[in-house]
Design a protein around this motif. Structure first.
Motif, PDB file in Angstrom:
ATOM      1  N   MET A   1       0.700  -1.196  -0.039  1.00  0.00           N
ATOM      2  CA  MET A   1      -0.005   0.013   0.270  1.00  0.00           C
ATOM      3  C   MET A   1       0.947   1.446   0.009  1.00  0.00           C
ATOM      4  N   SER A   2       1.861   1.371   0.835  1.00  0.00           N
ATOM      5  CA  SER A   2       2.727   2.450   0.891  1.00  0.00           C
ATOM      6  C   SER A   2       3.367   2.630  -0.576  1.00  0.00           C
ATOM      7  N   THR A   3       3.823   1.564  -1.286  1.00  0.00           N
ATOM      8  CA  THR A   3       4.253   1.967  -2.433  1.00  0.00           C
ATOM      9  C   THR A   3       3.210   2.684  -3.521  1.00  0.00           C
ATOM     10  N   ILE A   4       1.881   2.276  -3.527  1.00  0.00           N
ATOM     11  CA  ILE A   4       1.049   2.876  -4.163  1.00  0.00           C
ATOM     12  C   ILE A   4       0.740   4.440  -3.841  1.00  0.00           C
ATOM     13  N   GLN A   5       0.898   4.726  -2.467  1.00  0.00           N
ATOM     14  CA  GLN A   5       0.793   5.880  -1.988  1.00  0.00           C
ATOM     15  C   GLN A   5       1.860   6.875  -2.427  1.00  0.00           C
ATOM     16  N   THR A   6       3.194   6.174  -2.279  1.00  0.00           N
ATOM     17  CA  THR A   6       4.227   6.656  -2.986  1.00  0.00           C
ATOM     18  C   THR A   6       4.435   7.378  -4.390  1.00  0.00           C
ATOM     19  N   TRP A   7       3.769   6.198  -5.115  1.00  0.00           N
ATOM     20  CA  TRP A   7       3.540   6.615  -6.542  1.00  0.00           C
ATOM     21  C   TRP A   7       2.487   7.631  -6.865  1.00  0.00           C
ATOM     22  N   ILE A   8       1.384   7.703  -6.177  1.00  0.00           N
ATOM     23  CA  ILE A   8       0.457   8.757  -6.154  1.00  0.00           C
ATOM     24  C   ILE A   8       1.072   9.956  -5.843  1.00  0.00           C
ATOM     25  N   SER A   9       1.738  10.238  -4.839  1.00  0.00           N
ATOM     26  CA  SER A   9       2.434  11.085  -4.451  1.00  0.00           C
ATOM     27  C   SER A   9       3.235  11.826  -5.399  1.00  0.00           C
ATOM     28  N   VAL A  10       4.210  10.853  -5.945  1.00  0.00           N
ATOM     29  CA  VAL A  10       5.086  11.210  -7.150  1.00  0.00           C
ATOM     30  C   VAL A  10       4.204  11.879  -8.366  1.00  0.00           C
ATOM     31  N   ILE A  11       3.319  11.341  -8.631  1.00  0.00           N
ATOM     32  CA  ILE A  11       2.238  11.619  -9.738  1.00  0.00           C
ATOM     33  C   ILE A  11       1.784  13.001  -9.230  1.00  0.00           C
ATOM     34  N   GLY A  12       1.409  13.152  -8.235  1.00  0.00           N
ATOM     35  CA  GLY A  12       0.862  14.677  -7.706  1.00  0.00           C
ATOM     36  C   GLY A  12       1.504  15.534  -7.700  1.00  0.00           C
ATOM     37  N   SER A  13       3.028  15.346  -7.451  1.00  0.00           N
ATOM     38  CA  SER A  13       3.898  16.283  -7.321  1.00  0.00           C
ATOM     39  C   SER A  13       4.560  16.729  -8.717  1.00  0.00           C
ATOM     40  N   PHE A  14       4.439  15.735  -9.754  1.00  0.00           N
ATOM     41  CA  PHE A  14       4.783  15.877 -10.986  1.00  0.00           C
ATOM     42  C   PHE A  14       3.428  16.875 -11.712  1.00  0.00           C
ATOM     43  N   ALA A  15       2.276  16.577 -11.284  1.00  0.00           N
ATOM     44  CA  ALA A  15       1.146  17.304 -11.815  1.00  0.00           C
ATOM     45  C   ALA A  15       1.328  18.901 -11.386  1.00  0.00           C
ATOM     46  N   SER A  16       1.656  18.873  -9.814  1.00  0.00           N
ATOM     47  CA  SER A  16       1.660  19.996  -9.304  1.00  0.00           C
ATOM     48  C   SER A  16       2.796  20.999 -10.029  1.00  0.00           C
ATOM     49  N   ILE A  17       3.857  20.483 -10.304  1.00  0.00           N
ATOM     50  CA  ILE A  17       4.707  21.027 -11.099  1.00  0.00           C
ATOM     51  C   ILE A  17       4.752  21.412 -12.530  1.00  0.00           C
ATOM     52  N   ALA A  18       3.799  20.705 -13.178  1.00  0.00           N
ATOM     53  CA  ALA A  18       3.349  20.968 -14.478  1.00  0.00           C
ATOM     54  C   ALA A  18       2.299  21.972 -14.414  1.00  0.00           C
ATOM     55  N   ALA A  19       1.845  21.917 -13.478  1.00  0.00           N
ATOM     56  CA  ALA A  19       0.593  23.000 -13.360  1.00  0.00           C
ATOM     57  C   ALA A  19       1.079  24.368 -13.068  1.00  0.00           C
ATOM     58  N   ALA A  20       1.883  24.256 -12.364  1.00  0.00           N
ATOM     59  CA  ALA A  20       2.943  25.533 -11.879  1.00  0.00           C
ATOM     60  C   ALA A  20       3.630  26.014 -13.272  1.00  0.00           C
ATOM     61  N   ILE A  21       4.441  25.275 -13.935  1.00  0.00           N
ATOM     62  CA  ILE A  21       4.907  25.763 -15.153  1.00  0.00           C
ATOM     63  C   ILE A  21       3.931  26.125 -16.226  1.00  0.00           C
ATOM     64  N   TRP A  22       2.930  25.551 -16.398  1.00  0.00           N
ATOM     65  CA  TRP A  22       1.733  26.047 -17.109  1.00  0.00           C
ATOM     66  C   TRP A  22       1.201  27.355 -16.920  1.00  0.00           C
ATOM     67  N   ALA A  23       1.066  27.666 -15.373  1.00  0.00           N
ATOM     68  CA  ALA A  23       0.471  28.788 -14.795  1.00  0.00           C
ATOM     69  C   ALA A  23       1.576  29.843 -15.216  1.00  0.00           C
ATOM     70  N   PHE A  24       2.880  29.647 -14.874  1.00  0.00           N
ATOM     71  CA  PHE A  24       3.899  30.735 -15.051  1.00  0.00           C
ATOM     72  C   PHE A  24       3.790  31.016 -16.623  1.00  0.00           C
ATOM     73  N   ILE A  25       3.795  30.082 -17.809  1.00  0.00           N
ATOM     74  CA  ILE A  25       3.877  30.573 -18.973  1.00  0.00           C
ATOM     75  C   ILE A  25       2.669  31.290 -19.274  1.00  0.00           C
ATOM     76  N   GLU A  26       1.386  30.867 -18.735  1.00  0.00           N
ATOM     77  CA  GLU A  26       0.224  31.848 -18.839  1.00  0.00           C
ATOM     78  C   GLU A  26       0.362  33.105 -18.432  1.00  0.00           C
ATOM     79  N   ALA A  27       1.027  33.130 -17.379  1.00  0.00           N
ATOM     80  CA  ALA A  27       1.094  34.645 -16.683  1.00  0.00           C
ATOM     81  C   ALA A  27       2.017  35.364 -17.290  1.00  0.00           C
ATOM     82  N   ARG A  28       2.892  34.731 -17.999  1.00  0.00           N
ATOM     83  CA  ARG A  28       3.942  35.674 -18.980  1.00  0.00           C
ATOM     84  C   ARG A  28       3.086  36.218 -20.346  1.00  0.00           C
ATOM     85  N   LYS A  29       2.580  35.156 -20.850  1.00  0.00           N
ATOM     86  CA  LYS A  29       1.643  35.640 -21.854  1.00  0.00           C
ATOM     87  C   LYS A  29       0.823  36.717 -21.496  1.00  0.00           C
ATOM     88  N   ALA A  30       0.023  36.678 -20.252  1.00  0.00           N
ATOM     89  CA  ALA A  30      -0.858  37.630 -20.055  1.00  0.00           C
ATOM     90  C   ALA A  30      -0.183  38.854 -19.788  1.00  0.00           C
TER      91      ALA A  30
END
Length: 168
Positions: A1-30
């Motif tokens: 179970m803890s391995t699945i939680q670790t993977w979910i946490s890693v995937i969530g972190s990547f998604a957060s980083i990707a969302a932050a990069i996308w927000a930064f790019i959109e903010a620069r465009k704006a």
């Protein structure tokens, strides 16, 4: 179970980083769009000022022609039939017009447009009340010379505004 939680946490972190990069790019465009909009707004304002200063220049040329009827080159025979009250009224309207646009003339050490308006007031009254040829000519000459000495300032400002837009 803890391995699945670790993977979910890693995937969530990547998604957060990707969302932050996308927000930064959109903010620069704006930000770029806002800067561009501000530049367009400034250019529109500057072009409006050019139009207004050009109108002052054209109106100054026109009123000089009107005042020349009672100006330095007039004589008694040319003055017959000339309505000095009508000319005084046109000069009064011109004075009001340049006073309305006097904010464009604040770049100079003193405001030449406001100065001219104040100097014209007694001459306008004198011209409208003048009865003799000498009174009419004296008032007319005074108005003509004052407006004529204002013309270089109008021309200089008009040229500067046009050059400013041409270099931008």
């Amino acid at each position: 179970m803890s391995t699945i939680q670790t993977w979910i946490s890693v995937i969530g972190s990547f998604a957060s980083i990707a969302a932050a990069i996308w927000a930064f790019i959109e903010a620069r465009k704006a930000s770029k769009a806002a800067t561009k909009a501000e530049n367009v707004k400034d250019e529109i304002i500057e072009r409006r000022k050019i139009v207004e200063v050009s109108q002052v220049h054209a109106e100054t040329s026109r009123i000089l022609k009107v005042v020349s009827k009672v100006g330095p080159s007039c004589n008694q025979s040319l003055l017959r039939g000339v309505n000095c009250g009508s000319i005084a009224k046109e000069v009064e309207e011109y004075s009001r017009f340049i006073n309305e646009h006097s904010s464009h003339f604040t770049n100079f050490f003193e405001n030449k447009a406001k100065e001219l308006c104040e100097q014209l007031h007694p001459d306008i009254e004198s011209l409208s009340e003048a009865r003799s040829f000498e009174e009419k000519k004296e008032s007319g000459k005074s108005i003509y010379y004052k407006i004529n000495s204002f013309m270089p300032f109008v021309k200089q400002l008009s040229d500067e505004k046009k050059e400013n837009v041409a270099t931008n």
